[in-house]
Design a protein around this motif. Structure first.
Motif, PDB file in Angstrom:
ATOM      1  N   LEU A 189      57.192  66.998  20.150  1.00 47.90           N
ATOM      2  CA  LEU A 189      56.960  68.445  20.167  1.00 47.90           C
ATOM      3  C   LEU A 189      57.697  69.121  19.015  1.00 47.90           C
ATOM      4  N   ILE A 190      58.935  68.702  18.761  1.00 57.50           N
ATOM      5  CA  ILE A 190      59.737  69.319  17.703  1.00 57.50           C
ATOM      6  C   ILE A 190      59.143  69.021  16.333  1.00 57.50           C
ATOM      7  N   VAL A 191      58.749  67.769  16.113  1.00 55.78           N
ATOM      8  CA  VAL A 191      58.202  67.382  14.812  1.00 55.78           C
ATOM      9  C   VAL A 191      56.936  68.167  14.494  1.00 55.78           C
ATOM     10  N   ILE A 192      56.028  68.244  15.461  1.00 50.80           N
ATOM     11  CA  ILE A 192      54.761  68.937  15.218  1.00 50.80           C
ATOM     12  C   ILE A 192      54.993  70.437  15.070  1.00 50.80           C
ATOM     13  N   ALA A 193      55.846  71.007  15.907  1.00 51.79           N
ATOM     14  CA  ALA A 193      56.123  72.443  15.826  1.00 51.79           C
ATOM     15  C   ALA A 193      56.762  72.803  14.493  1.00 51.79           C
ATOM     16  N   CYS A 194      57.733  72.006  14.060  1.00 49.66           N
ATOM     17  CA  CYS A 194      58.424  72.307  12.803  1.00 49.66           C
ATOM     18  C   CYS A 194      57.512  72.081  11.599  1.00 49.66           C
ATOM     19  N   ALA A 195      56.706  71.020  11.638  1.00 55.66           N
ATOM     20  CA  ALA A 195      55.766  70.790  10.538  1.00 55.66           C
ATOM     21  C   ALA A 195      54.777  71.940  10.428  1.00 55.66           C
ATOM     22  N   THR A 196      54.284  72.420  11.568  1.00 55.08           N
ATOM     23  CA  THR A 196      53.337  73.538  11.559  1.00 55.08           C
ATOM     24  C   THR A 196      53.978  74.801  11.033  1.00 55.08           C
ATOM     25  N   THR A 197      55.176  75.104  11.507  1.00 50.73           N
ATOM     26  CA  THR A 197      55.843  76.333  11.070  1.00 50.73           C
ATOM     27  C   THR A 197      56.204  76.286   9.584  1.00 50.73           C
ATOM     28  N   MET A 198      56.576  75.110   9.078  1.00 51.96           N
ATOM     29  CA  MET A 198      56.905  75.025   7.657  1.00 51.96           C
ATOM     30  C   MET A 198      55.653  75.151   6.797  1.00 51.96           C
ATOM     31  N   LEU A 199      54.543  74.539   7.232  1.00 52.23           N
ATOM     32  CA  LEU A 199      53.295  74.642   6.472  1.00 52.23           C
ATOM     33  C   LEU A 199      52.794  76.086   6.423  1.00 52.23           C
ATOM     34  N   ILE A 200      53.040  76.837   7.478  1.00 54.62           N
ATOM     35  CA  ILE A 200      52.624  78.242   7.513  1.00 54.62           C
ATOM     36  C   ILE A 200      53.700  79.146   6.916  1.00 54.62           C
ATOM     37  N   GLY A 201      54.947  78.892   7.281  1.00 49.03           N
ATOM     38  CA  GLY A 201      56.023  79.818   6.948  1.00 49.03           C
ATOM     39  C   GLY A 201      56.438  79.815   5.486  1.00 49.03           C
ATOM     40  N   VAL A 202      56.482  78.635   4.858  1.00 56.29           N
ATOM     41  CA  VAL A 202      56.932  78.583   3.463  1.00 56.29           C
ATOM     42  C   VAL A 202      55.991  79.351   2.526  1.00 56.29           C
ATOM     43  N   PRO A 203      54.664  79.150   2.589  1.00 57.32           N
ATOM     44  CA  PRO A 203      53.786  79.960   1.722  1.00 57.32           C
ATOM     45  C   PRO A 203      53.887  81.455   1.995  1.00 57.32           C
ATOM     46  N   ILE A 204      54.000  81.829   3.271  1.00 56.15           N
ATOM     47  CA  ILE A 204      54.134  83.258   3.579  1.00 56.15           C
ATOM     48  C   ILE A 204      55.452  83.794   3.029  1.00 56.15           C
ATOM     49  N   GLY A 205      56.522  83.010   3.140  1.00 54.16           N
ATOM     50  CA  GLY A 205      57.818  83.436   2.600  1.00 54.16           C
ATOM     51  C   GLY A 205      57.789  83.595   1.091  1.00 54.16           C
ATOM     52  N   ILE A 206      57.107  82.683   0.397  1.00 58.77           N
ATOM     53  CA  ILE A 206      56.973  82.789  -1.061  1.00 58.77           C
ATOM     54  C   ILE A 206      56.199  84.052  -1.416  1.00 58.77           C
ATOM     55  N   ALA A 207      55.094  84.296  -0.711  1.00 56.79           N
ATOM     56  CA  ALA A 207      54.297  85.487  -0.985  1.00 56.79           C
ATOM     57  C   ALA A 207      55.085  86.753  -0.697  1.00 56.79           C
ATOM     58  N   PRO A 239      50.370  74.306  25.510  1.00 54.92           N
ATOM     59  CA  PRO A 239      50.915  75.668  25.580  1.00 54.92           C
ATOM     60  C   PRO A 239      52.382  75.743  25.197  1.00 54.92           C
ATOM     61  N   GLY A 240      53.163  74.725  25.582  1.00 53.67           N
ATOM     62  CA  GLY A 240      54.566  74.705  25.172  1.00 53.67           C
ATOM     63  C   GLY A 240      54.724  74.594  23.669  1.00 53.67           C
ATOM     64  N   LEU A 241      53.851  73.787  23.050  1.00 51.47           N
ATOM     65  CA  LEU A 241      53.894  73.616  21.600  1.00 51.47           C
ATOM     66  C   LEU A 241      53.548  74.914  20.883  1.00 51.47           C
ATOM     67  N   LEU A 242      52.486  75.589  21.310  1.00 52.46           N
ATOM     68  CA  LEU A 242      52.066  76.826  20.650  1.00 52.46           C
ATOM     69  C   LEU A 242      53.088  77.936  20.844  1.00 52.46           C
ATOM     70  N   ALA A 243      53.675  78.032  22.036  1.00 52.42           N
ATOM     71  CA  ALA A 243      54.725  79.023  22.253  1.00 52.42           C
ATOM     72  C   ALA A 243      55.933  78.741  21.362  1.00 52.42           C
ATOM     73  N   THR A 244      56.235  77.473  21.176  1.00 53.51           N
ATOM     74  CA  THR A 244      57.344  77.098  20.290  1.00 53.51           C
ATOM     75  C   THR A 244      57.049  77.495  18.849  1.00 53.51           C
ATOM     76  N   VAL A 245      55.827  77.258  18.387  1.00 57.38           N
ATOM     77  CA  VAL A 245      55.455  77.612  17.010  1.00 57.38           C
ATOM     78  C   VAL A 245      55.597  79.108  16.780  1.00 57.38           C
ATOM     79  N   ILE A 246      55.115  79.918  17.713  1.00 61.19           N
ATOM     80  CA  ILE A 246      55.197  81.372  17.558  1.00 61.19           C
ATOM     81  C   ILE A 246      56.650  81.826  17.530  1.00 61.19           C
TER      82      ILE A 246
END
Length: 278
Positions: free
Chosen positions: A100-118, A158-165
Motif C-alpha cells: 500500500l505504501i509503495v503504490i501510494a507513494c509512487a502515485t503521489t510522486m508521479l502526480i505531485g512532482v510535476p505539479i510542484g514544478i509547475a 478505498p484505503g489506498l485512494l484515501a491515502t493518496v489524497i
C-alpha cells in the motif's frame, strides 16, 4: 437571531451527498477501471514481496540500500530491522502495508512532482492550489473514506485512494519549495551558457531540489504509514489490522508489538531513501 441563522442552514452536506450520488450513478465504469488497475498493482507488488522467500526480499532491500547510500552501517540497520519484523511474526502484514505504501507513494510522486514544478514556475497556479492543498491536509482522514467506500466498497482500494489524497500535498509543496529555492546565480550561469528552459530544469533546478523532493517522498511515506491503521477500518489488510484488533480487545501486548513494527518500517524506509545535498 441565532435561531434564524440555524434555521437557514447552508446545505453543504446535502450538496456533497448529491455530488457523490451523481458520480456513483454515472461514473461506474470509470471507478471500476480505477479499482481494477489498483487491485492489479497491489497484487503485483504483493506477488513480488510474498512470492519469494523472505530472506531473498531482505537481501534485495539491503542491496538496494547499498546502491542508494553506500554505507554499510545503514545496510546493517536495514538488515536488523527486517530480521526483527520476521522474528516477531509480522512479515505478511508488513508486506501488505508495504505494498500500500509503495503504490501510494509512487502515485503521489508521479502526480505531485510535476505539479510542484509547475507551481514553482507559475505563482498564480501556486496561489490557486494552495487552498486546495490546505483542505486536503486538514480535512479529517476519515472523511476521505466515506466516498471511497461508496465508490469502491471495502478492501485495499478505498484505503489506498484515501491515502493518496491525504499524502499528495506533501510532495507538491516540497517540490515547489525546492525548485523555487534554486540560487539565482546558478540559473544565471546556466542561461549564460545557452541552456534552454528544459536543460535548466533537468540540469540545475531538479538536482538542486533533489533533497527537498526526497524529503517529500519520506514525508509521503510517514503519512502513508499513519494511514495504515485508518485503512484497516475499511477492510485493508496490513499492520493496521492487529492495531485495530488490539484496540477492540484492549490487548496491550498486541498493540505495542504492532506499533513497534510500524515504527521499524518507518525507520527502514527513511534511512533507505535519505538524501543530503553534496
Amino acid at each position: 437571531m441565532l435561531d434564524w441563522l440555524t434555521d437557514h442552514k447552508i446545505p453543504v452536506g446535502r450538496w456533497a451527498k448529491d455530488a457523490f450520488d451523481w458520480l456513483n450513478a454515472h461514473g461506474g465504469p470509470v471507478f471500476g477501471l480505477i479499482s481494477s488497475v489498483m487491485e492489479t498493482l497491489i497484487d503485483g507488488v504483493l506477488l513480488a514481496l510474498q512470492g519469494v522467500h523472505p530472506l531473498i526480499v531482505i537481501a534485495a532491500f539491503v542491496a538496494l540500500t547499498w546502491v542508494l547510500q553506500r554505507n554499510w552501517k545503514v545496510c546493517l540497520l536495514i538488515l536488523a530491522g527486517f530480521l526483527f519484523i520476521l522474528n516477531q511474526g509480522y512479515w505478511e502484514p508488513m508486506t501488505e502495508s508495504l505494498a500500500l505504501i509503495v503504490i501510494a507513494c509512487a502515485t503521489t510522486m508521479l502526480i505531485g512532482v510535476p505539479i510542484g514544478i509547475a507551481a514553482a514556475h507559475r505563482p498564480r497556479l501556486q496561489q490557486a492550489i494552495t487552498p486546495l492543498l490546505d483542505l486536503m491536509q486538514t480535512l479529517p482522514t476519515f472523511v476521505y473514506l466515506i466516498p471511497a467506500i461508496v465508490f469502491f466498497g471495502l478492501g485495499m482500494v478505498p484505503g489506498l485512494l484515501a491515502t493518496v489524497i491525504f499524502v499528495l500535498p506533501a510532495p507538491i509543496r516540497l517540490t515547489a519549495l525546492g525548485i523555487a529555492s534554486t540560487p539565482p546565480a546558478l540559473l544565471e550561469a546556466a542561461e549564460s551558457f545557452g541552456a534552454t528552459p528544459r536543460q535548466r530544469l533537468l540540469k540545475v533546478e531538479l538536482p538542486w531540489a533533489l533533497p527537498q523532493i526526497m524529503a517529500g517522498l519520506t514525508q509521503a511515506i510517514m503519512l502513508s504509514l499513519s494511514m495504515v491503521v485508518i485503512a484497516a477500518l475499511v477492510g485493508a489488510n496490513g499492520l493496521g489490522v492487529p492495531v485495530v484488533r488490539a484496540l477492540n480487545t484492549v490487548n496491550t501486548a498486541l498493540g505495542f508489538e504492532s506499533g513497534i513494527i510500524i515504527v521499524v518500517v518507518a525507520i527502514i524506509l527513511d534511512r533507505m531513501l535519505k538524501v543530503t545535498r553534496a
